[in-house]
Design an enzyme around this catalytic site. Structure first.
Site: not given
Ligand code: GDP
Ligand code: MN
Length: 408
Positions: A101, A189
């Site tokens: 992530y 993101e």
């Protein structure tokens, strides 16, 4: 403004962020053609602005173009958490060795940017944050200093990235920072960022939120706005330059000043009603603005009464009253519900006199804000079936501004 994954990836590509080759497809035939172009196993991905598409069946691997077409047939039209899929992204499938992530966002509290990384990618970051918050590394970045190699090292080593992923990830972090600055993003993101079996690092998913206030200098990005998803009243309000947010109640609201309008929503809730919208007409409540505002508010079929709450500071009450009367003239029978009007402040008395002299039976004057709210709720009648009267909070928090996205 949130981008779709395929748009975010196109933006990434412009800045050199590694992504798998692929293209968007609006039909099963197009999906088949894209898969044929790629000439390898592809992944067909539902394009909706909501996470958890994988779990919902919106992400499927296809070994050949015919299979890609079949998946696209099933995925297009699918409803994922209330979002209907209109297009799919078809891209070359990757053999995943590890999922990470990575994100960079505006951190209002920290007065700067915040970069975050985790070696527990692939699952929703909110879940990681809840179960094992220590698995997320947070590195504040002072915008005046910019992103430096030591920030990148803190992310890579702090989150325990595989050695093979370090070089590729470092490049991607640097380029994501360029995207953030270059496209005025509130958030970039990547989840998952994948280390593939053959040692490459790529963004397999992409989420980008652009600062709406910057769109004037990004006409190419503004053009990507998905108007199909935008509420028609909100679209109409935007075209008229009005500050309107649709809510789910039945009392229409028009006021001047965001603070006054917010309090008006609360007072309506207190009186047992529920606001149908937030509409701030700002300082110059001219006839045109009032008519535009009324038109937008009345276009919502749920609206059963309208509360106009104006406090005259620089705005003069008599001009507002004239604005309301002109708006009634202009809209005629389209004004299908009572307008409860509370005027206070500069020239309020003159304004009330003008309204009192009006032949229209639509205008109902009210002396105070509380009285106006009670009257608007009363005239609206009982709540429509299925609607719960709002007590206390109005539920508008979070509809304005872009905070609260990501993990800020
Ligand atoms: P989200 O669930 O909506 O966030 O969609 P993602 O794009 O993040 O995809 C969800 C999951 O699908 C990923 O975490 C991967 O496990 C899987 N996935 C996506 N692309 C590929 C791919 O190219 N190959 C493989 N094997 N899995 C993929
Ligand atoms: Mn994802």
């Amino acid at each position: 403004m949130d981008l779709f994954e395929h748009q975010a990836k196109e933006l990434f590509a412009r800045y050199g962020v590694a992504i798998p080759p692929g293209a968007v497809a609006w039909s099963p035939e197009e999906a088949e053609a894209v898969a044929a172009d790629i000439g390898a196993t592809v992944v067909v991905k539902a394009q909706v602005q909501v996470g958890g598409r994988g779990k919902a069946g919106g992400i499927q691997l296809a070994k050949d173009p015919a299979e890609a077409r079949r998946h696209a047939e099933r995925i297009i039209g699918m409803d994922i958490k209330g979002h209907v899929v209109r297009r799919v992204l078809v891209e070359q499938a990757s053999e995943i060795a590890a999922e990470y992530y990575l994100s960079i966002l505006h951190d209002r509290g920290g007065k700067g940017f915040l970069a975050m990384a985790s070696s527990q990618g692939g699952i929703e970051i909110e879940e990681v944050a809840a179960v094992s918050p220590e698995a997320i590394v947070r590195v504040p970045i002072n915008p005046l200093v910019g992103l430096r190699p030591y920030h990148v090292n803190q992310l890579l080593y702090g989150a325990g990235f595989d050695e093979r992923a370090r070089k590729g990830t470092a490049e991607i972090v640097t380029k994501l920072y360029d995207v953030l600055l270059g496209a005025d993003c509130m958030l970039v993101e990547v989840n998952p960022l994948a280390l593939t079996a053959d040692g490459q690092v790529k963004a397999l998913d992409a989420k980008v939120s652009i600062d709406d206030s910057s769109l004037f200098r990004h006409p190419d990005l503004e053009a990507l706005r998905d108007t199909s998803a935008v509420d028609p009243q909100e679209q109409a309000a935007k075209e008229r330059g009005l500050n309107y947010v649709k809510l789910d109640g039945w009392v229409g609201i028009i006021g001047n000043g965001a603070g006054l309008v917010m309090s008006t929503l609360d007072v309506v809730a207190q009186a047992g009603g529920k606001a149908a919208n937030f509409l701030d007409v700002g300082g110059g409540a001219s006839a045109e603005t009032m008519a535009d505002g009324l038109e937008v508010v009345l276009a919502d079929p749920k609206v059963r009464s309208v509360l106009v709450n104006i406090f005259g500071g620089i705005t003069r009450g008599d001009l507002v009253a004239q604005g309301i009367l002109d708006a009634l003239d202009r809209l005629g029978p389209r004004v299908r519900v009572p307008l409860v009007v509370r005027l206070d402040g500069t020239n309020a008395r003159e304004g009330r006199e003008l309204l009192a002299a009006s032949p229209s039976d639509r205008v109902v004057p009210a002396g105070t804000m509380l009285e106006a709210a009670a009257k608007a709720v009363e005239l609206a009648g009982p709540p429509p079936a299925g609607a719960a009267a709002g007590a206390g909070t109005t539920g508008t928090t979070g509809t304005t501004g872009t905070t609260g996205k990501g993990l800020a």
